[in-house]
Design a protein around this motif. Sequence first.
Motif, PDB file in Angstrom:
ATOM      1  N   LEU A 191       0.837  -1.204   0.000  1.00 36.87           N
ATOM      2  CA  LEU A 191       0.000   0.000   0.000  1.00 36.87           C
ATOM      3  C   LEU A 191       0.870   1.251   0.000  1.00 36.87           C
ATOM      4  N   TRP A 194       2.473   1.800  -3.328  1.00 41.87           N
ATOM      5  CA  TRP A 194       1.431   2.328  -4.208  1.00 41.87           C
ATOM      6  C   TRP A 194       1.275   3.831  -3.984  1.00 41.87           C
ATOM      7  N   PHE A 212      -7.796   9.131  -4.187  1.00 44.03           N
ATOM      8  CA  PHE A 212      -7.114   9.102  -2.903  1.00 44.03           C
ATOM      9  C   PHE A 212      -6.793  10.510  -2.426  1.00 44.03           C
ATOM     10  N   PHE A 215      -9.748  12.242  -1.038  1.00 48.06           N
ATOM     11  CA  PHE A 215     -10.016  11.812   0.337  1.00 48.06           C
ATOM     12  C   PHE A 215      -9.080  12.521   1.313  1.00 48.06           C
TER      13      PHE A 215
ATOM     14  N   LEU B  89     -18.865   7.910  -0.222  1.00 53.96           N
ATOM     15  CA  LEU B  89     -17.606   7.716  -0.939  1.00 53.96           C
ATOM     16  C   LEU B  89     -16.793   6.576  -0.323  1.00 53.96           C
ATOM     17  N   GLY B  90     -16.766   6.533   1.021  1.00 55.83           N
ATOM     18  CA  GLY B  90     -15.991   5.527   1.735  1.00 55.83           C
ATOM     19  C   GLY B  90     -16.416   4.116   1.388  1.00 55.83           C
ATOM     20  N   ALA B  93     -15.001   3.101  -2.026  1.00 53.54           N
ATOM     21  CA  ALA B  93     -13.597   3.374  -2.311  1.00 53.54           C
ATOM     22  C   ALA B  93     -12.692   2.147  -2.228  1.00 53.54           C
ATOM     23  N   PRO B  95      -9.943  -0.334  -1.868  1.00 49.40           N
ATOM     24  CA  PRO B  95      -8.526  -0.261  -1.520  1.00 49.40           C
ATOM     25  C   PRO B  95      -8.057   1.164  -1.256  1.00 49.40           C
ATOM     26  N   VAL B  96      -8.725   2.128  -1.842  1.00 49.75           N
ATOM     27  CA  VAL B  96      -8.318   3.506  -1.618  1.00 49.75           C
ATOM     28  C   VAL B  96      -8.567   3.879  -0.150  1.00 49.75           C
ATOM     29  N   GLY B  98      -8.628   1.748   2.208  1.00 50.28           N
ATOM     30  CA  GLY B  98      -7.624   0.958   2.933  1.00 50.28           C
ATOM     31  C   GLY B  98      -6.319   1.714   3.022  1.00 50.28           C
ATOM     32  N   ALA B  99      -5.899   2.292   1.900  1.00 51.65           N
ATOM     33  CA  ALA B  99      -4.646   3.050   1.871  1.00 51.65           C
ATOM     34  C   ALA B  99      -4.765   4.271   2.766  1.00 51.65           C
ATOM     35  N   PHE B 100      -5.946   4.852   2.774  1.00 55.36           N
ATOM     36  CA  PHE B 100      -6.117   6.018   3.630  1.00 55.36           C
ATOM     37  C   PHE B 100      -5.969   5.649   5.096  1.00 55.36           C
ATOM     38  N   PHE B 102      -4.308   3.303   6.318  1.00 52.30           N
ATOM     39  CA  PHE B 102      -2.900   3.011   6.538  1.00 52.30           C
ATOM     40  C   PHE B 102      -2.110   4.286   6.836  1.00 52.30           C
ATOM     41  N   VAL B 103      -2.357   5.320   6.035  1.00 53.78           N
ATOM     42  CA  VAL B 103      -1.641   6.584   6.214  1.00 53.78           C
ATOM     43  C   VAL B 103      -2.090   7.265   7.510  1.00 53.78           C
TER      44      VAL B 103
END
Lengths: 386, 304
Positions: A191, A194, A212, A215, B89-90, B93, B95-96, B98-100, B102-103
Motif C-alpha cells: 500500500l 502504491w 485518494f 479523500f 464515498l468511503g 472506495a 482499496p483507496v 484501505g490506503a487512507f 494506513f496513512v
Amino acid sequence: MNAAKPKGTKPAGTTPTGSAEPGAGVHDLADLVARNEIIVVAGAGGVGKTTVSAALGLAAAERVEGDTLVLTIDPARRLATALGVDIDGNDPVQVRGGLHAAMLDPGPAWDDLVAAVTTAEAAERVHANPVYRRIADTFVHGNDYAALGWLADAIDDDRWGLIIVDTPPSQNALDFFDAPARVESFFTSPLLGWLTGTGGGSVVGTAASKTFATFADRLLGAEFFGDIVEFFQLMQPVVPGMVDRTAAVADRLAADSSAFVAVTAATNEVLDRMQTLSAELGERELRFDGVVVNGVEPDVFADAKVIDVAQRITGQSSTSSPFNATHTALLAPGADYVAERATVARAQRALIDDIPAQRVVTVPRLLDAPTTVDALEELGRTLLGE
Amino acid sequence: MTLLDRRLLFIGGKGGTGKSTIAAATASLAASTGKNVLLISADGSPGAAGMFGVRPVFDATEVEVGLHVLQIERTASLDEFVRVQLGPLGAVAGPVAGAFSFVADAAPGVGELLLIGKCTHEARTGDWDLVVVDSASSGHLLGELAAPANVAEIAPIGRINRETGWMIDMLGDADFTGIVNVTLAEEVPVAETLDFVDALHATTPARLASVVVNRTRPQLYARSKRAEVDALLTERPAKLTHGADGLLDAVEIGLARADIASAIDRQLRQSLPTGVDILHVPELGVVDDIVDTVRHAIADELPI
C-alpha cells in the motif's frame, strides 16, 4: 560491550543462565548478575520495575568488572527520582562509582538511529520533515524502536560490563522485541509503495490516485498529506539499515548472555499478567530467569502464632487473650488490622509458591518506596541475597 | 457539583494504582443510581470493561442494568472514522479507503484523536447519562486530551480540523467533562499526581474533578487512645510470648503505615487546586468482589 568479559565471580563450567531447577529454592539474583552481560527487567506498570532496575544496578556495580549501565525506557522517567540525579538526554550519567544511568529521550534517539545508517545529507532531509519531527511519541511503538537503536550503541561500547534494561510496562514489554519486524513490514507494505510511487506499479496521476488525493484533502488537508508522503519517501532508503541494526539487538537480547527478570506485585491481578508475559516469552523460546515479587506483607503478618494472638484479642478464638483486660481492649482495633492483613499475607504466599521460575526473590512491603540511594542499596542487597 | 453529575469522566493515574478498579466501581455505582452508563476501556487492555465477566469488544455490551462496556480498538475506530467521515464515498472506495486508513494510522496524533473522538462522540450522542473512560497512564492521557488542539494545529484545513473544535469545547466544559486521577497515599505517586495536575491544566483544555486516594489506611485509633497504645508498644509487658510480641510488632507497622498515609494526605490536600474533591478508598483484605466492595467505598465518600 566487552564480548570476552572475564568476571571474577563467574563460576567456571556453568551455563550462562544458571543451572537451578524450578523449585530448587534460589532466592536471590546474585548468579544472574555475575553470569550475564545484559539483564532485561520486565513487568506491569507500577510494580516497582524501575526501582528494582536501579537497585540491581547499584548492587551489581560493586561486584562486576567494568562499568554498569542502567537504561530506562519507561516514559514516566522515574529513575531520576529514584536515584536522586537529573538525567537529561540519552547520554549516560555517572550515579556513583561504576554505576551509570540514562533515560531514553526518544526524539534524539531516533535522530541518532537515522544518522547511523545513512549519509549526513539524507539524515538531514529526514530530520527536517515536519511529520518525522512529531513521530517519536506517536509512531507505531516508536519508543521501542528508538530504544533498540539506543541499546545498540550501548552494546557497541566496550566500557560496559553489565547493562540493565528497564522496559515499558508488560502490555507491550515484548513489543520491544518485535519492533524491527513491525517497522520493516510497515515500510515495505505494498500500500505504501502504491502511495509513494516506489512500488513499481505506481499509480501517480491515475484516477485511483486522484480519488485518494481527494479523500486526503477532505480529511487532512493537502499540505499535511504531502508531508506524510514525503516522510515515507525519505524513510524508504533508510529503513533497511535501521531494521538490521535493531534486529541485531533483539537477537542479542535473546542470546545466552542475556537474562530476563520479571518484577511483579503480589496480587492476583498482577501475577496473572506476569503469567501471560511468561507464556509470551516462551513462544519466543525465552523464559524468565528470575522473578522479583514486590510489596509482600512482612512475615510477622503470616506468623501463625501472631495470628492466633490477634484472634484471641478480637474474640474470634475461644482461648483467652495473653494480655490483661485493659490491654486487650486497647489492642482490639490493632488486632483487627493484623487479622485482615494476615488474610492478604497468606494469599500472597500461596501465589508466590506457584511462580514458575528458577529464582524467586520476595521484597517485603516497605513503609515508603525507596527513593534514596541508601534505601536502593538496601533493596539491592536483598535482591542479591546479602 | 459531585463527581457523578458530570457526563464524561476520564479516570487516569500511574500504573499500579488500581485505576481500572476505580473506573469500574464508579461506572457501576452510577448505574446503580438509575443512570444509563457507558464504561470505555481506552488503554489497550480489557481493563475496567473486562471486570464484569464479559470480554469487552468495540460495540457496547450491557453487563449490569444500565451499565454498558466497550473496549476501544485502534483499527476498528479508524475504520469507523473513515466510514463516518467519507460517507457514501468511503463505501465504494475499497482499496483507496484501505490506503487512507494506513496513512492515517501512521499520522502523528491521529490515533490519540480517534480515541478522544470516540469517547467524546459517545458522550455527545445523548444515549448515555454518563460515560466513564478507563484511560491510559498519566502521560498518555495528557497526549490524548491535547490531541484535538495539536492535530488542529498541524492539519490547519480539512475535515479533521473541523471535527476538533467541538471536541475541544466539550473537554473544556468543566461541568460536563471531569478528569479523575487515582493515586496512592505514598510519596512518589502523590508527587506524580501533582505533576500531572500542573501539566493537565497547562497543556489541555480539561480540568481535574477529583483525586481518588486508593488503598489508603485510616487511623486505627482515635487521637485520645493513641498515646496509650504507643506507651504499650514501647514499654512492653514482661515475658510476652512470641505470638504476643509479634502482634505488637505488627500493630506498630499498622500505625506507622496509617501515619504516613495521613501525612501524605495532608500534603495532597494542601497542594491541590481548590474545588477538587479528594475521595478515599481504603486498603482491602481478601475480598470476593473487589468492584462491588470499592463501589460501596466510593458511595460512602460521595454525597448521593
